[in-house]
Design an enzyme around this catalytic site. Sequence first.
Site, short mmCIF file in Angstrom:
data_model
loop_
_atom_site.label_atom_id
_atom_site.label_comp_id
_atom_site.label_asym_id
_atom_site.label_seq_id
_atom_site.Cartn_x
_atom_site.Cartn_y
_atom_site.Cartn_z
CG ASP A 42 -5.40 -9.53 -0.02
OD1 ASP A 42 -5.75 -8.47 -0.56
OD2 ASP A 42 -4.22 -9.89 0.06
CG ASP A 43 -7.54 -7.56 -3.34
OD1 ASP A 43 -7.15 -6.76 -2.48
OD2 ASP A 43 -6.88 -7.85 -4.36
CB CYS A 82 -2.27 -5.17 0.29
SG CYS A 82 -3.16 -6.08 -0.98
NE ARG A 86 -2.93 -6.73 3.75
CZ ARG A 86 -3.59 -7.88 3.87
NH1 ARG A 86 -3.39 -8.65 4.92
NH2 ARG A 86 -4.43 -8.27 2.94
CE LYS A 136 -1.14 -9.17 1.22
NZ LYS A 136 -1.99 -8.73 0.11
CG HIS A 138 1.76 -6.89 1.58
ND1 HIS A 138 0.84 -6.84 0.57
CD2 HIS A 138 2.94 -6.47 1.02
CE1 HIS A 138 1.40 -6.41 -0.54
NE2 HIS A 138 2.69 -6.18 -0.29
CB SER A 161 0.36 -9.93 -2.57
OG SER A 161 -0.21 -8.84 -1.88
CG HIS A 227 -4.25 -10.38 -3.81
ND1 HIS A 227 -3.48 -10.71 -4.91
CD2 HIS A 227 -3.94 -9.10 -3.51
CE1 HIS A 227 -2.74 -9.67 -5.25
NE2 HIS A 227 -3.01 -8.67 -4.42
CG ASP A 279 -6.85 -5.99 1.82
OD1 ASP A 279 -7.85 -6.27 1.12
OD2 ASP A 279 -5.69 -6.19 1.43
CG ASN A 280 -7.81 -3.48 -0.88
OD1 ASN A 280 -6.68 -3.63 -0.42
ND2 ASN A 280 -8.27 -4.25 -1.85
CE LYS A 294 -5.48 -4.49 -4.79
NZ LYS A 294 -4.85 -5.83 -4.84
#
Length: 443
Positions: A42-43, A82, A86, A136, A138, A161, A227, A279-280, A294
């Site tokens: 994540d991130d 996010c 996803r 996660k 989300h 998150s 994240h 994810d990003n 991001k």
Amino acid sequence: MKINLRLCWPALLVFLLINLSSCTDKGTNTENKPNIIIFFTDDQGYGDLGSFGAEGFETPHLDQLAAEGIRFTNFYVPATVCTPSRAGLLTGRYPKRSNLHEAVLFPYSDGGLSPNEFTMAEMLKEGGYTTSCIGKWHLGHKEEFMPNNQGFDEFYGVPYSNDMDNHYYEKIDFQSPPLPFYRNTELIESGPDQQFLTKRYTEEAIAQIKNRDQKPFFIYLAHNMPHTPLFASPAFKGKSKNGLYGDVIMELDWSAGEIIKTLKEEGIYENTIFIFTSDNGPAKGSAKPLRGKKAQTWEGGQRVPGIISWPGKIPKGKVTDEFVSTLDLFPTLAKISSSAIPKETQMDGIDLSAFLLAPEKTILPERPFFFYARNGDLEAVRLGKWKLHLKKSIGWNEDSDGEFQVALYNLEVDIAEKNNVANQNADTVAKLTALAKGFDGDI
């Protein structure tokens, strides 16, 4: 009537051998379907992996994974944040198709990924796989949107998150609860100690691998880290030269290493597809040498590290600059697993299986990729080496920089998006503008 067993024995032996062979073939067919693990952080930025140039920390296990498979330098996600990213991964479709392309879902949100969407988990489950979501989610915290209603046999993790843990949203006067932690539909904990999230998810993945049944498995391991707020377990605090962020990445690398170690111990590593990506782009980490981060449609917001390994099939040590995205994973895994996608489903990705098996002999087709901003607007389009920015909502300061002008970049020679060549390439600007507007109007 007496039966002469000596005369019957040869026929009986042939009968038993035929049936035994038939049973063995069926079992072999099941075993030949590869296990699948998507290790989703994540991130985590483009430059937050050793093999992508990370500074201040090491990621030996993921670097080794890259050495044993294919490392992608042009690997993209379909969103800058996010939830939509996803949605795109699990449906193989641009998030706008599922109406999840604006911002992210919050603890006060009523919506989620529609149960009418056909997910990767549903596809693989129908193809004979056990399916598990760890970490996660989300994509909606209401029961109808949760993993167990989206094709996953097992869910162990949190619905959104980690920064939404016990958070007060002043603008709407909403107090979110302590972060819920679920096993399937049962709430097993509220406000878990986040320094142990990475460790707990890793242990759960290992336990599921060791306790698997005879079916091939699909594990979607979606870590909360890196994240913010950042947390690392005591074993990793202070390990890196890059502070807590580096500690967190090193623990994620440990997580991948422990899972790979388990696959090898269980004798199934050779026939497991292991996919690593984020994810990003980064909020705290590095996207070097890319521009942006991001929530931005510059390269740093949507180009992420990507690795795919399948030791029994994919050649080792390949690095490719072919353009791919997480939208491609759905049709690719459908092909590899011999699973079906409903004919009426509009997919936006392509099947990469031929390329994965023979990257030196396969050239992927040129195709456009569309960059949707956090506000839901289509801001940019890429086709081949060209990337055209039409507008900019984040990552551009109108007060200091002036009104955003249409910008064209040649990513083959300008990966950092520094040199706007729109004025010298009017035909390309017109072509890509028409392509973007046409797609956005039809989707």
